[in-house]
Write a protein that holds these residues in place. Structure first.
Motif, PDB file in Angstrom:
ATOM      1  N   ALA A 171       0.829  -1.209   0.000  1.00 44.55           N
ATOM      2  CA  ALA A 171       0.000   0.000   0.000  1.00 44.55           C
ATOM      3  C   ALA A 171       0.866   1.262   0.000  1.00 44.55           C
ATOM      4  O   ALA A 171       0.541   2.251  -0.682  1.00 44.55           O
ATOM      5  CB  ALA A 171      -0.935  -0.005   1.208  1.00 44.55           C
ATOM      6  N   THR A 172       1.972   1.231   0.722  1.00 44.08           N
ATOM      7  CA  THR A 172       2.879   2.381   0.771  1.00 44.08           C
ATOM      8  C   THR A 172       3.506   2.636  -0.599  1.00 44.08           C
ATOM      9  O   THR A 172       3.559   3.781  -1.064  1.00 44.08           O
ATOM     10  CB  THR A 172       3.979   2.161   1.830  1.00 44.08           C
ATOM     11  N   LYS A 217       2.340   1.764  -3.528  1.00 45.25           N
ATOM     12  CA  LYS A 217       1.296   2.218  -4.448  1.00 45.25           C
ATOM     13  C   LYS A 217       0.952   3.692  -4.196  1.00 45.25           C
ATOM     14  O   LYS A 217       0.804   4.469  -5.138  1.00 45.25           O
ATOM     15  CB  LYS A 217       0.053   1.333  -4.331  1.00 45.25           C
ATOM     16  N   ARG A 218       0.873   4.079  -2.932  1.00 47.63           N
ATOM     17  CA  ARG A 218       0.489   5.454  -2.590  1.00 47.63           C
ATOM     18  C   ARG A 218       1.621   6.445  -2.869  1.00 47.63           C
ATOM     19  O   ARG A 218       1.397   7.497  -3.452  1.00 47.63           O
ATOM     20  CB  ARG A 218       0.091   5.515  -1.104  1.00 47.63           C
ATOM     21  N   ARG A 219       2.847   6.093  -2.472  1.00 50.58           N
ATOM     22  CA  ARG A 219       3.963   7.042  -2.565  1.00 50.58           C
ATOM     23  C   ARG A 219       4.558   7.148  -3.965  1.00 50.58           C
ATOM     24  O   ARG A 219       5.073   8.198  -4.332  1.00 50.58           O
ATOM     25  CB  ARG A 219       5.068   6.664  -1.567  1.00 50.58           C
ATOM     26  N   TYR A 220       4.497   6.057  -4.746  1.00 49.38           N
ATOM     27  CA  TYR A 220       5.184   6.067  -6.039  1.00 49.38           C
ATOM     28  C   TYR A 220       4.267   5.787  -7.234  1.00 49.38           C
ATOM     29  O   TYR A 220       4.303   6.504  -8.219  1.00 49.38           O
ATOM     30  CB  TYR A 220       6.341   5.053  -6.043  1.00 49.38           C
ATOM     31  N   GLU A 221       3.454   4.737  -7.144  1.00 51.85           N
ATOM     32  CA  GLU A 221       2.653   4.383  -8.311  1.00 51.85           C
ATOM     33  C   GLU A 221       1.573   5.425  -8.610  1.00 51.85           C
ATOM     34  O   GLU A 221       1.410   5.824  -9.773  1.00 51.85           O
ATOM     35  CB  GLU A 221       1.998   3.001  -8.127  1.00 51.85           C
ATOM     36  N   ALA A 222       0.857   5.876  -7.602  1.00 53.52           N
ATOM     37  CA  ALA A 222      -0.209   6.866  -7.825  1.00 53.52           C
ATOM     38  C   ALA A 222       0.334   8.162  -8.449  1.00 53.52           C
ATOM     39  O   ALA A 222      -0.233   8.655  -9.427  1.00 53.52           O
ATOM     40  CB  ALA A 222      -0.961   7.144  -6.521  1.00 53.52           C
TER      41      ALA A 222
END
Length: 163
Positions: free
Chosen positions: A147-148, A150-155
């Motif tokens: 989740a980290t 995905k939130r910090r880099y992928e999004a």
């Protein structure tokens, strides 16, 4: 795919510069040979380069770069603390990150960011199954680690490239 004599001009300049550095002397001959190699390599490998999507939010890219640099410094400190401490505290994990990204180019940027951050390394990208495999030195909660990422880099990468 870019055509022409200079499909990747920055790569040509970088290879030329590295050639001169490796040769350890700046002469006309080393510069000419560096230019020849710098022109030849991008031409020979241009078929392997994936199509680069247009950057839609370049200012967000600068913010992401800042975040990544801060995360690299923070992760260095955390990894040093973990490695120098009792190794029984380590909880290594193999993570399977579902990718929302549709571009192989942007997925490769994500994998590179992960590998640059100490304590994590990208192992494989499966664009058909839309998954990124990551090994983490310490991930007591693998779901939280995913989740980290995905939130910090992928999004942000999705916003930057619109994919």
């Amino acid at each position: 795919m870019r055509a022409g004599l200079l499909p990747h001009p920055v790569m040509t300049l970088l290879i030329t510069f590295l050639w001169v550095v490796v040769v350890s002397r700046f002469t006309l001959g080393s510069l000419v040979m560096g230019l020849i190699v710098g022109l030849a390599v991008p031409l020979l490998v241009r078929g392997f380069w994936t199509e680069r999507p247009a950057m839609r939010r370049p200012m967000l890219a600068l913010a992401l770069l800042g975040r990544v640099l801060i995360d690299i410094v923070t992760a260095n400190i955390e990894v040093a603390r973990l490695v120098l401490g009792p190794t029984a505290r380590l909880r290594p994990a193999d993570l399977e990150l579902p990718l929302a990204l549709s571009s192989p180019y942007v997925a490769t940027i994500l994998a590179s960011i992960i590998s640059l951050t100490p304590g994590t390394v990208s192992v494989d990208i499966d664009m058909e199954g839309r998954r990124l495999f990551v090994h983490a030195l310490n991930a007591p909660d693998p779901d939280a680690a995913i989740a980290t990422i995905k939130r910090r880099y992928e999004a942000p990468l999705q916003e930057i490239f619109g994919c």
